[in-house]
Write a protein that holds these residues in place. Structure first.
Motif, short mmCIF file in Angstrom:
data_model
loop_
_atom_site.label_atom_id
_atom_site.label_comp_id
_atom_site.label_asym_id
_atom_site.label_seq_id
_atom_site.Cartn_x
_atom_site.Cartn_y
_atom_site.Cartn_z
N GLY A 75 0.83 -1.19 0.00
CA GLY A 75 0.00 0.00 0.00
C GLY A 75 0.87 1.24 0.00
N THR A 76 0.68 2.11 0.98
CA THR A 76 1.47 3.33 1.10
C THR A 76 2.78 3.10 1.86
OG1 THR A 76 0.29 3.99 3.09
CG2 THR A 76 -0.57 4.81 0.98
N CYS A 77 3.08 1.86 2.13
CA CYS A 77 4.36 1.45 2.73
C CYS A 77 4.54 1.96 4.15
CB CYS A 77 5.54 1.90 1.85
SG CYS A 77 5.28 1.57 0.11
N VAL A 78 3.46 2.07 4.88
CA VAL A 78 3.55 2.60 6.23
C VAL A 78 4.41 1.69 7.13
CG1 VAL A 78 1.37 1.60 7.09
CG2 VAL A 78 2.25 3.72 8.08
N CYS A 79 4.31 0.39 6.97
CA CYS A 79 5.16 -0.51 7.77
C CYS A 79 6.61 -0.42 7.31
CB CYS A 79 4.67 -1.95 7.66
SG CYS A 79 3.16 -2.26 8.59
N GLY A 80 6.81 -0.41 6.01
CA GLY A 80 8.16 -0.29 5.48
C GLY A 80 8.84 0.99 5.94
N ARG A 81 8.11 2.09 5.91
CA ARG A 81 8.67 3.36 6.37
C ARG A 81 8.93 3.33 7.87
NH1 ARG A 81 4.85 7.20 5.71
NH2 ARG A 81 3.29 5.89 4.72
N SER A 82 8.11 2.61 8.62
CA SER A 82 8.28 2.53 10.07
C SER A 82 9.51 1.72 10.46
CB SER A 82 7.03 1.93 10.72
OG SER A 82 5.93 2.78 10.55
N ILE A 83 9.79 0.67 9.70
CA ILE A 83 10.92 -0.19 10.04
C ILE A 83 12.23 0.30 9.43
CG2 ILE A 83 10.77 -1.90 8.15
CD1 ILE A 83 11.19 -4.07 10.35
N ALA A 84 12.17 1.15 8.43
CA ALA A 84 13.36 1.60 7.70
C ALA A 84 14.49 2.12 8.58
CB ALA A 84 12.98 2.63 6.64
N PRO A 85 14.22 2.92 9.61
CA PRO A 85 15.34 3.41 10.44
C PRO A 85 16.09 2.31 11.20
CG PRO A 85 13.38 4.75 10.77
CD PRO A 85 12.96 3.54 9.99
N SER A 86 15.49 1.13 11.31
CA SER A 86 16.09 0.04 12.09
C SER A 86 16.84 -0.98 11.26
CB SER A 86 14.98 -0.70 12.85
OG SER A 86 14.26 0.19 13.66
N VAL A 87 16.81 -0.86 9.92
CA VAL A 87 17.36 -1.90 9.04
C VAL A 87 18.25 -1.30 7.95
CG1 VAL A 87 15.38 -3.42 9.47
CG2 VAL A 87 15.35 -1.87 7.49
N ALA A 88 18.90 -2.20 7.19
CA ALA A 88 19.78 -1.76 6.10
C ALA A 88 18.98 -1.23 4.92
CB ALA A 88 20.68 -2.91 5.66
N SER A 89 17.93 -1.95 4.54
CA SER A 89 17.13 -1.52 3.39
C SER A 89 15.73 -2.12 3.43
CB SER A 89 17.81 -1.93 2.08
OG SER A 89 17.87 -3.33 1.97
N VAL A 90 14.81 -1.45 2.74
CA VAL A 90 13.42 -1.88 2.66
C VAL A 90 12.97 -1.78 1.21
CG1 VAL A 90 11.04 -1.44 3.38
CG2 VAL A 90 12.91 -1.01 4.98
N VAL A 91 12.28 -2.82 0.75
CA VAL A 91 11.62 -2.79 -0.55
C VAL A 91 10.13 -2.91 -0.29
CG1 VAL A 91 11.29 -3.98 -2.75
CG2 VAL A 91 13.58 -3.87 -1.73
N CYS A 92 9.36 -1.97 -0.84
CA CYS A 92 7.91 -2.00 -0.72
C CYS A 92 7.33 -2.36 -2.08
CB CYS A 92 7.38 -0.65 -0.28
SG CYS A 92 7.87 -0.20 1.39
N LEU A 93 6.56 -3.44 -2.13
CA LEU A 93 5.96 -3.90 -3.37
C LEU A 93 4.45 -3.83 -3.25
CD1 LEU A 93 6.89 -6.65 -5.70
CD2 LEU A 93 4.71 -6.97 -4.53
N ASP A 94 3.80 -3.27 -4.28
CA ASP A 94 2.35 -3.20 -4.30
C ASP A 94 1.88 -3.17 -5.74
OD1 ASP A 94 0.07 -2.59 -2.14
OD2 ASP A 94 -0.46 -1.60 -4.02
N ALA A 95 0.65 -3.59 -5.97
CA ALA A 95 0.08 -3.63 -7.31
C ALA A 95 -0.42 -2.27 -7.77
CB ALA A 95 -1.06 -4.64 -7.36
N THR A 96 -0.59 -1.32 -6.85
CA THR A 96 -1.20 -0.04 -7.18
C THR A 96 -0.18 1.09 -7.17
OG1 THR A 96 -3.24 -0.86 -6.15
CG2 THR A 96 -3.11 1.51 -6.59
N PRO A 97 0.17 1.61 -8.34
CA PRO A 97 1.15 2.69 -8.41
C PRO A 97 0.78 3.92 -7.57
CG PRO A 97 0.76 1.79 -10.59
CD PRO A 97 -0.26 1.16 -9.67
N ALA A 98 -0.50 4.27 -7.51
CA ALA A 98 -0.92 5.44 -6.73
C ALA A 98 -0.61 5.27 -5.25
CB ALA A 98 -2.41 5.71 -6.94
N MET A 99 -0.76 4.08 -4.74
CA MET A 99 -0.44 3.82 -3.32
C MET A 99 1.08 3.96 -3.10
SD MET A 99 -3.28 3.19 -1.66
CE MET A 99 -3.22 2.01 -0.33
#
Length: 141
Positions: free
Chosen positions: A53-77
């Protein structure tokens, strides 16, 4: 892409801009903090969030890890997530359009694979689980 995926994309394209509205229970910071705490990520971890979706979990965990990839079917999200990441100066995150049932990554590519509030959108629930397992690094005992 099948009809169901197109229907989901259309629906979420309309919802994207207001998806993280403060009135939405699943976007509350206390819930996100709880999820991130329970994951117990390490600074060296590579994370994949599928059906992000809008990658809210990915953005939340990003400061704690090396890298995050957010995948979603909807480009607008993904666009909303990318805009929020840029606003918050999160630089270790990338955004990829794709399907949970067909992850475009090599086997055992990620230390953590996560998704949240998504399985009711999948036509076949087993396939995303299989794909998540395939790209998740195996833990040696």
């Amino acid at each position: 892409m099948n009809y169901k995926v197109e229907k989901v994309k259309k629906s979420f394209s309309v919802q994207a801009e207001n998806f993280e509205n403060g009135n939405m229970n699943f976007s509350k910071q206390e819930y996100l903090d709880y999820i991130i705490e329970k994951i117990g990520a390490k600074k060296t971890d590579r994370v994949l969030e599928i059906a992000a979706g809008t990658c809210v979990c990915g953005r939340s965990i990003a400061p704690s890890v090396a890298s995050v990839v957010c995948l979603d079917a909807t480009p607008a999200m993904l666009a909303v997530g990318k805009k929020a990441a840029e606003k918050n100066k999160i630089t270790n995150i990338s955004f990829i359009e794709g399907l949970a049932e067909q992850l475009p990554f090599a086997d055992e590519s990620f230390d953590i694979v996560m998704t949240r509030l998504t399985f009711h959108h999948f036509k076949e629930m087993l396939k995303p689980f299989e794909e998540m397992n395939r790209v998740l690094k195996k833990v040696e005992n």
